[in-house]
Scaffold this motif. Structure first.
Motif, PDB file in Angstrom:
ATOM      1  N   ASP A 159      -8.883  12.570   4.265  1.00  0.00           N
ATOM      2  CA  ASP A 159      -8.080  12.404   5.476  1.00  0.00           C
ATOM      3  C   ASP A 159      -8.532  13.324   6.606  1.00  0.00           C
TER       4      ASP A 159
ATOM      5  N   THR B  46      -3.463  -0.738   8.305  1.00  0.00           N
ATOM      6  CA  THR B  46      -2.390  -1.610   7.826  1.00  0.00           C
ATOM      7  C   THR B  46      -1.547  -2.125   8.992  1.00  0.00           C
TER       8      THR B  46
ATOM      9  N   ASP C 191       0.850  -1.185   0.000  1.00  0.00           N
ATOM     10  CA  ASP C 191       0.000   0.000   0.000  1.00  0.00           C
ATOM     11  C   ASP C 191       0.880   1.227   0.000  1.00  0.00           C
ATOM     12  N   ARG C 192       0.276   2.354  -0.380  1.00  0.00           N
ATOM     13  CA  ARG C 192       1.058   3.578  -0.548  1.00  0.00           C
ATOM     14  C   ARG C 192       1.547   4.137   0.776  1.00  0.00           C
ATOM     15  N   THR C 193       0.705   4.042   1.815  1.00  0.00           N
ATOM     16  CA  THR C 193       1.072   4.610   3.120  1.00  0.00           C
ATOM     17  C   THR C 193       0.671   3.659   4.241  1.00  0.00           C
ATOM     18  N   SER C 194       1.412   3.758   5.328  1.00  0.00           N
ATOM     19  CA  SER C 194       1.081   3.006   6.540  1.00  0.00           C
ATOM     20  C   SER C 194      -0.048   3.727   7.276  1.00  0.00           C
ATOM     21  N   THR C 195      -1.040   2.983   7.708  1.00  0.00           N
ATOM     22  CA  THR C 195      -2.177   3.544   8.444  1.00  0.00           C
ATOM     23  C   THR C 195      -2.449   2.677   9.670  1.00  0.00           C
TER      24      THR C 195
ATOM     25  N   TYR D 126       5.574  -0.526   1.658  1.00  0.00           N
ATOM     26  CA  TYR D 126       4.959   0.751   1.281  1.00  0.00           C
ATOM     27  C   TYR D 126       5.709   1.468   0.155  1.00  0.00           C
ATOM     28  N   THR D 127       6.514   0.741  -0.585  1.00  0.00           N
ATOM     29  CA  THR D 127       7.148   1.291  -1.792  1.00  0.00           C
ATOM     30  C   THR D 127       6.849   0.370  -2.960  1.00  0.00           C
TER      31      THR D 127
END
Length: 453
Positions: free
Chosen positions: A436, A44, A37-41, A56-57
């Motif tokens: 967001d 995730t 995924d694009r970003t850690s949340t 995340y890359t």
């Protein structure tokens, strides 16, 4: 695609709310799950804590190159490096909806579609079936407060699935019971016209299995074109529907009501979440539960214990002097229901709405509707548009909405909101949007809690 013979599965966009539900489904079956995924949340991080490997890359060296199946979200660009690598190397690559299609083929499927209300109705149904002991596998588009997750499993061969209309993915599903909550114009970047979107919802009802049942909201446009062997209509209060609520009482930010049908009724239902639209959502969910033969007493107990969904009329602060509600509303009709219900539940409190428009195309197409709904508040703060998957469109900004709002309005960057609120009296505050803006919930809640102590 045989879901029973998969040992390894890789998700591109694993942190999406719908994708993560399917990742959890495989993980609970003992399948090795990994993904990008694009970003850690926060979500995730939960998935990682449950044993899934996530990076995340967009990096081919980090792929699972022995996976049996690759699942991707349509929000991922076609030129994504990892997605292209899997396709170029002849892996089985499917959309999230393809997995749900197989699940609806193999299980008794209850699917919930509609431009709004589907997350709440599907979560209510899943909770009713679980709390009553009937049992179900739940694939949801929001985090249930009762279970703190968007998926749970059961030995019962029944699935409750939130059916997403984005990119027509819900048309792959084959439900035994289909619920349809709304057909308001949205996703016009995909469908082009409101009529084309309505056509897709009508097609959704044509995919119901033989002898299946459609439970549709009373008064939907083109209702006579909705197709099912068995069709039931539900409503908030219109007694021309097959099922509707009566004797609705507002009690301490929630409701008590009866559900009436031609040949049955359940009285004295208590629901401890806000929003008059949620009474109507409950009527839909209760109609499903009754259709499955669940006892009235168990239905009553399940609704009383239902705690809602995160960011769906969620009470962040609720005291005599201060109410703060956070909601996912990102469509004019959702905002209308949200603001109207909040003002009805807390009359006399000045209502301030902080709204973050979601997508340039939606803002462009529905600016008039947004302005009309937001003008129901006493004052409005607009954030800049959250782009999500889109590139900017020249001339499309939050100012398009602000210029049409008829109550005091200002546009603020998200970073300035907390500082602004420190100096304001906001007895009834609502934050709303699908971007967001949820990052404001904790600091704003902290600020308002401290103000009330």
């Amino acid at each position: 695609m045989d879901l029973n013979n998969i040992q390894r599965v890789y998700f591109i966009g694993i942190g999406g709310i719908g994708m993560s539900a399917i990742a959890r489904f495989f993980n609970e079956k003992g399948v090795q799950v990994s993904g990008y995924d694009r970003t850690s949340t926060a979500l995730t991080k939960q998935l990682e804590a449950e044993g899934m490997q996530i990076h995340y890359t967009d990096d081919i060296s980090l792929l699972d190159k022995t996976t049996n199946l690759v699942v991707y979200t349509p929000a991922i660009p076609a030129a994504h490096t990892e997605l292209q690598w899997y396709r170029d190397n002849s892996f089985e690559v499917v959309k999230r909806s393809d997995v749900l299609q197989e699940i609806t083929r193999s299980l008794f499927a209850i699917t919930v579609a509609g431009t709004h209300g589907k997350t709440t109705v599907s979560t209510m149904i899943a909770h009713l079936l679980t709390d009553s002991g009937y049992g179900c596998n739940a694939f949801l588009g929001g985090i249930s407060v009762n279970y703190n997750k968007n998926f749970w499993s059961s030995d019962k061969q029944v699935a409750v699935i939130e059916a997403d209309e984005y990119d027509r993915s819900f048309l792959k599903l084959s439900p035994d019971i289909a619920v349809l909550t709304a057909m308001d114009a949205d996703h016009l970047d995909i469908y082009g016209t409101p009529e084309a979107m309505e056509d897709a919802f009508i097609q959704y009802t044509h995919n119901i299995k033989p002898n299946g049942t459609l439970i549709a909201r009373f008064g939907l446009h083109r209702n006579n074109e909705l197709n099912a062997t068995n069709k039931l209509l539900y409503s908030l209060q219109n007694d021309a529907a097959n099922a509707y609520a009566a004797n609705i009482r507002m009690i301490n930010g929630g409701y008590e009501f009866d559900v009436m049908q031609q040949d049955w009724m359940i009285d004295n239902i208590s629901m401890h979440i806000g929003g008059m639209h949620n009474v109507e959502n409950a009527v839909a969910a209760i109609t499903v539960a009754h259709l499955l033969g669940i006892d009235a007493g168990k239905i009553r107990a399940a609704i009383a214990s239902f705690k809602g969904i995160r960011r769906r009329f969620e009470y962040v602060v609720k005291t005599d002097n201060q109410v703060y509600i956070d909601d996912y509303a990102h469509h004019p009709e959702e905002l209308r229901a949200l603001i109207t219900s909040a003002k009805a539940l807390f009359p006399g409190k000045k209502c301030t709405v902080i709204f973050q428009p979601h997508l340039f195309t939606r803002t462009r197409d529905l600016a008039d509707g947004f302005a009309e709904s937001l003008s129901l508040a006493d004052e409005v703060i607009l954030l800049p548009i959250y782009p999500a998957r889109e590139l900017p469109i020249p001339g499309v900004t939050s100012e398009m909405i602000a210029a049409k709002i008829t109550v005091p309005v200002k546009i603020l960057p998200k970073e300035e909101v907390v500082g602004y609120l420190e100096k304001q009296d906001v007895p009834l505050l609502i934050t709303a949007g699908a971007g967001d803006i949820d990052q404001l919930k904790e600091p704003v809640g902290h600020l308002l809690k401290n103000k009330t102590t």
